[in-house]
Motif scaffolding. Structure first.
Motif, PDB file in Angstrom:
ATOM      1  N   VAL A  27       0.847  -1.189   0.000  1.00 38.59           N
ATOM      2  CA  VAL A  27       0.000   0.000   0.000  1.00 38.59           C
ATOM      3  C   VAL A  27       0.885   1.243   0.000  1.00 38.59           C
ATOM      4  O   VAL A  27       1.990   1.242   0.553  1.00 38.59           O
ATOM      5  N   TRP A  28       0.382   2.305  -0.634  1.00 38.97           N
ATOM      6  CA  TRP A  28       1.169   3.530  -0.686  1.00 38.97           C
ATOM      7  C   TRP A  28       0.289   4.743  -0.945  1.00 38.97           C
ATOM      8  O   TRP A  28      -0.837   4.647  -1.422  1.00 38.97           O
ATOM      9  N   GLY A  29       0.843   5.914  -0.616  1.00 38.32           N
ATOM     10  CA  GLY A  29       0.252   7.203  -0.930  1.00 38.32           C
ATOM     11  C   GLY A  29       1.374   8.217  -1.018  1.00 38.32           C
ATOM     12  O   GLY A  29       2.503   7.953  -0.580  1.00 38.32           O
ATOM     13  N   ASN A  30       1.109   9.400  -1.564  1.00 37.78           N
ATOM     14  CA  ASN A  30       2.198  10.357  -1.790  1.00 37.78           C
ATOM     15  C   ASN A  30       2.423  11.301  -0.623  1.00 37.78           C
ATOM     16  O   ASN A  30       3.166  12.266  -0.735  1.00 37.78           O
ATOM     17  N   GLY A  31       1.804  11.014   0.545  1.00 38.82           N
ATOM     18  CA  GLY A  31       1.973  11.890   1.694  1.00 38.82           C
ATOM     19  C   GLY A  31       1.370  13.255   1.421  1.00 38.82           C
ATOM     20  O   GLY A  31       0.192  13.373   1.087  1.00 38.82           O
ATOM     21  N   SER A  32       2.179  14.295   1.532  1.00 38.28           N
ATOM     22  CA  SER A  32       1.710  15.659   1.266  1.00 38.28           C
ATOM     23  C   SER A  32       2.290  16.211  -0.028  1.00 38.28           C
ATOM     24  O   SER A  32       2.199  17.409  -0.293  1.00 38.28           O
ATOM     25  N   ALA A  33       2.869  15.330  -0.839  1.00 44.71           N
ATOM     26  CA  ALA A  33       3.537  15.776  -2.064  1.00 44.71           C
ATOM     27  C   ALA A  33       2.526  16.113  -3.156  1.00 44.71           C
ATOM     28  O   ALA A  33       1.363  15.713  -3.094  1.00 44.71           O
ATOM     29  N   PRO A  34       2.960  16.834  -4.183  1.00 41.61           N
ATOM     30  CA  PRO A  34       2.076  17.108  -5.318  1.00 41.61           C
ATOM     31  C   PRO A  34       1.899  15.874  -6.185  1.00 41.61           C
ATOM     32  O   PRO A  34       2.519  14.842  -5.965  1.00 41.61           O
ATOM     33  N   GLY A  35       1.047  16.003  -7.196  1.00 38.87           N
ATOM     34  CA  GLY A  35       0.798  14.874  -8.082  1.00 38.87           C
ATOM     35  C   GLY A  35      -0.392  14.058  -7.617  1.00 38.87           C
ATOM     36  O   GLY A  35      -1.241  14.533  -6.861  1.00 38.87           O
ATOM     37  N   ASP A  36      -0.463  12.829  -8.055  1.00 38.91           N
ATOM     38  CA  ASP A  36      -1.586  11.945  -7.757  1.00 38.91           C
ATOM     39  C   ASP A  36      -1.698  11.721  -6.246  1.00 38.91           C
ATOM     40  O   ASP A  36      -0.799  11.162  -5.630  1.00 38.91           O
ATOM     41  N   ALA A  37      -2.825  12.136  -5.657  1.00 38.14           N
ATOM     42  CA  ALA A  37      -3.036  11.984  -4.217  1.00 38.14           C
ATOM     43  C   ALA A  37      -3.803  10.718  -3.880  1.00 38.14           C
ATOM     44  O   ALA A  37      -4.319  10.570  -2.773  1.00 38.14           O
ATOM     45  N   GLY A  38      -3.891   9.789  -4.835  1.00 42.12           N
ATOM     46  CA  GLY A  38      -4.596   8.539  -4.581  1.00 42.12           C
ATOM     47  C   GLY A  38      -3.867   7.672  -3.570  1.00 42.12           C
ATOM     48  O   GLY A  38      -2.647   7.731  -3.415  1.00 42.12           O
ATOM     49  N   GLN A  39      -4.643   6.849  -2.871  1.00 37.74           N
ATOM     50  CA  GLN A  39      -4.108   5.872  -1.917  1.00 37.74           C
ATOM     51  C   GLN A  39      -4.386   4.491  -2.510  1.00 37.74           C
ATOM     52  O   GLN A  39      -5.524   4.166  -2.838  1.00 37.74           O
ATOM     53  N   TYR A  40      -3.346   3.681  -2.636  1.00 42.16           N
ATOM     54  CA  TYR A  40      -3.440   2.490  -3.470  1.00 42.16           C
ATOM     55  C   TYR A  40      -3.054   1.221  -2.717  1.00 42.16           C
ATOM     56  O   TYR A  40      -2.268   1.250  -1.760  1.00 42.16           O
ATOM     57  N   LEU A  41      -3.589   0.088  -3.217  1.00 40.95           N
ATOM     58  CA  LEU A  41      -3.241  -1.241  -2.739  1.00 40.95           C
ATOM     59  C   LEU A  41      -2.938  -2.115  -3.951  1.00 40.95           C
ATOM     60  O   LEU A  41      -3.725  -2.171  -4.895  1.00 40.95           O
ATOM     61  N   LEU A  42      -1.792  -2.781  -3.920  1.00 40.19           N
ATOM     62  CA  LEU A  42      -1.387  -3.730  -4.957  1.00 40.19           C
ATOM     63  C   LEU A  42      -1.500  -5.136  -4.394  1.00 40.19           C
ATOM     64  O   LEU A  42      -0.812  -5.484  -3.424  1.00 40.19           O
ATOM     65  N   ASP A  43      -2.378  -5.955  -4.969  1.00 39.55           N
ATOM     66  CA  ASP A  43      -2.532  -7.344  -4.568  1.00 39.55           C
ATOM     67  C   ASP A  43      -1.353  -8.143  -5.130  1.00 39.55           C
ATOM     68  O   ASP A  43      -1.145  -8.188  -6.349  1.00 39.55           O
ATOM     69  N   LEU A  44      -0.571  -8.770  -4.264  1.00 39.04           N
ATOM     70  CA  LEU A  44       0.630  -9.464  -4.707  1.00 39.04           C
ATOM     71  C   LEU A  44       0.331 -10.787  -5.406  1.00 39.04           C
ATOM     72  O   LEU A  44       1.202 -11.317  -6.104  1.00 39.04           O
ATOM     73  N   ASP A  45      -0.889 -11.318  -5.248  1.00 38.85           N
ATOM     74  CA  ASP A  45      -1.229 -12.579  -5.897  1.00 38.85           C
ATOM     75  C   ASP A  45      -1.658 -12.376  -7.347  1.00 38.85           C
ATOM     76  O   ASP A  45      -1.140 -13.026  -8.254  1.00 38.85           O
ATOM     77  N   ASP A  46      -2.631 -11.491  -7.567  1.00 39.87           N
ATOM     78  CA  ASP A  46      -3.133 -11.318  -8.933  1.00 39.87           C
ATOM     79  C   ASP A  46      -2.629 -10.040  -9.600  1.00 39.87           C
ATOM     80  O   ASP A  46      -2.962  -9.763 -10.747  1.00 39.87           O
ATOM     81  N   HIS A  47      -1.829  -9.239  -8.872  1.00 43.21           N
ATOM     82  CA  HIS A  47      -1.191  -8.023  -9.389  1.00 43.21           C
ATOM     83  C   HIS A  47      -2.193  -6.914  -9.732  1.00 43.21           C
ATOM     84  O   HIS A  47      -1.841  -5.953 -10.421  1.00 43.21           O
ATOM     85  N   ASP A  48      -3.434  -7.045  -9.254  1.00 41.98           N
ATOM     86  CA  ASP A  48      -4.406  -5.968  -9.452  1.00 41.98           C
ATOM     87  C   ASP A  48      -4.091  -4.795  -8.524  1.00 41.98           C
ATOM     88  O   ASP A  48      -3.607  -4.989  -7.397  1.00 41.98           O
ATOM     89  N   ILE A  49      -4.372  -3.584  -8.989  1.00 42.59           N
ATOM     90  CA  ILE A  49      -4.173  -2.370  -8.196  1.00 42.59           C
ATOM     91  C   ILE A  49      -5.541  -1.784  -7.874  1.00 42.59           C
ATOM     92  O   ILE A  49      -6.371  -1.582  -8.763  1.00 42.59           O
ATOM     93  N   TRP A  50      -5.763  -1.501  -6.592  1.00 38.74           N
ATOM     94  CA  TRP A  50      -7.017  -0.944  -6.116  1.00 38.74           C
ATOM     95  C   TRP A  50      -6.770   0.472  -5.591  1.00 38.74           C
ATOM     96  O   TRP A  50      -5.836   0.699  -4.838  1.00 38.74           O
ATOM     97  N   ARG A  51      -7.634   1.404  -5.979  1.00 35.80           N
ATOM     98  CA  ARG A  51      -7.574   2.770  -5.467  1.00 35.80           C
ATOM     99  C   ARG A  51      -8.511   2.859  -4.258  1.00 35.80           C
ATOM    100  O   ARG A  51      -9.729   2.701  -4.392  1.00 35.80           O
ATOM    101  N   LEU A  52      -7.929   3.081  -3.084  1.00 32.00           N
ATOM    102  CA  LEU A  52      -8.706   3.090  -1.843  1.00 32.00           C
ATOM    103  C   LEU A  52      -9.379   4.423  -1.580  1.00 32.00           C
ATOM    104  O   LEU A  52     -10.459   4.472  -0.987  1.00 32.00           O
ATOM    105  N   GLY A  53      -8.733   5.493  -1.976  1.00 35.03           N
ATOM    106  CA  GLY A  53      -9.277   6.823  -1.723  1.00 35.03           C
ATOM    107  C   GLY A  53      -8.359   7.879  -2.297  1.00 35.03           C
ATOM    108  O   GLY A  53      -7.401   7.584  -3.010  1.00 35.03           O
ATOM    109  N   ASP A  54      -8.658   9.120  -1.970  1.00 35.38           N
ATOM    110  CA  ASP A  54      -7.913  10.260  -2.505  1.00 35.38           C
ATOM    111  C   ASP A  54      -7.983  11.375  -1.482  1.00 35.38           C
ATOM    112  O   ASP A  54      -9.078  11.827  -1.130  1.00 35.38           O
TER     113      ASP A  54
END
Length: 248
Positions: A187-214
């Protein structure tokens, strides 16, 4: 722990123990590279800091047993402490060594009991690139490479097979971003940096990426085992965390 005096405590639920105080351990309150959240390896807590004065400020990783016994351990010229539970993982890079950009970075595994270390892998870097985040589990490693052109990518490395998956990030990958890893997702997010403010989850089994919020200004995600938490803004404009169990 961002340009201020700091203290690190541990707690067993019945009381708290002071593990480290910047006024006694370091001569610098310059910000350490990466997240300054302490990590636990074995029975020892480790955290990033800086030491030195003026132009001679260097990265260090400090550690102390959770019960407060023994001396504070000092690992010099390394950065980005992460833990796979049993071992501490740190990064030795041109930046942490006080050298100019250029050349690879090395992930080192440190035994909390003996202090001995060995190289786990080498991350090649082009001119202008830095590793700004590192996370670990017994099965995977993950890191973020950021370039001086504002581009960045996240890499997840399978420690058994050596297979890697790279994800292009639409944010600069600054050292203040959040990155955490479990055996099943990153899981990751850009903190307070500029650019994409999405919060993401990468499933390590099927490699799908989910956007949790912004959440611009506080794009932060936390993870532990099968639980994930991400920052949201409530109806009053305050920040709270939404917590969920990941079921894949």
């Amino acid at each position: 722990m961002d340009a201020f005096d700091w203290r690190v405590w541990s707690s067993d639920g019945r009381g708290r123990t002071l593990l480290g105080d910047s006024r006694r351990l370091t001569d610098s309150v310059a910000r350490a590279v990466g997240e300054t959240r302490p990590v636990i390896a074995g029975s020892t807590a480790y955290w990033a800091a800086t030491d030195g004065r003026g132009s001679d400020v260097r990265q260090v990783v400090l550690g102390r047993d959770l019960d407060g016994h023994g001396e504070v351990r000092r690992l010099k010229d390394v950065e980005l402490p992460a833990s796979d539970g049993a071992h501490l993982l740190v990064l030795s890079s041109p930046r942490s060594q006080g050298r100019a950009d250029g050349g690879p970075a090395h992930v080192l595994s440190v035994d909390p009991e003996t202090g001995s270390s060995n190289r786990v892998l080498t991350i090649p870097l082009d001119d202008g690139e830095q590793v700004n985040a590192l996370a670990a589990t017994p099965t995977h490693l993950s890191w973020v490479v950021a370039g001086d052109d504002g581009r960045s990518s996240l890499v997840v490395h399978d420690r058994a097979t050596g297979d890697e998956q790279a994800v292009e990030l639409h944010q600069p990958g600054l050292p203040t971003m959040s990155l955490q890893l479990t055996d099943t997702f990153a899981v990751w997010g850009n903190g307070s940096a500029p650019g994409d403010a999405g919060q993401y989850l990468l499933d390590l089994d099927d490699h799908d990426i989910w956007r949790l919020g912004d959440l611009p200004g506080l794009s932060v995600v936390h993870a532990s085992d099968d639980t994930v938490a991400w920052a949201v803004e409530d109806e009053h404009g305050d920040v709270e965390y939404r917590v969920a169990r990941w079921v894949g």
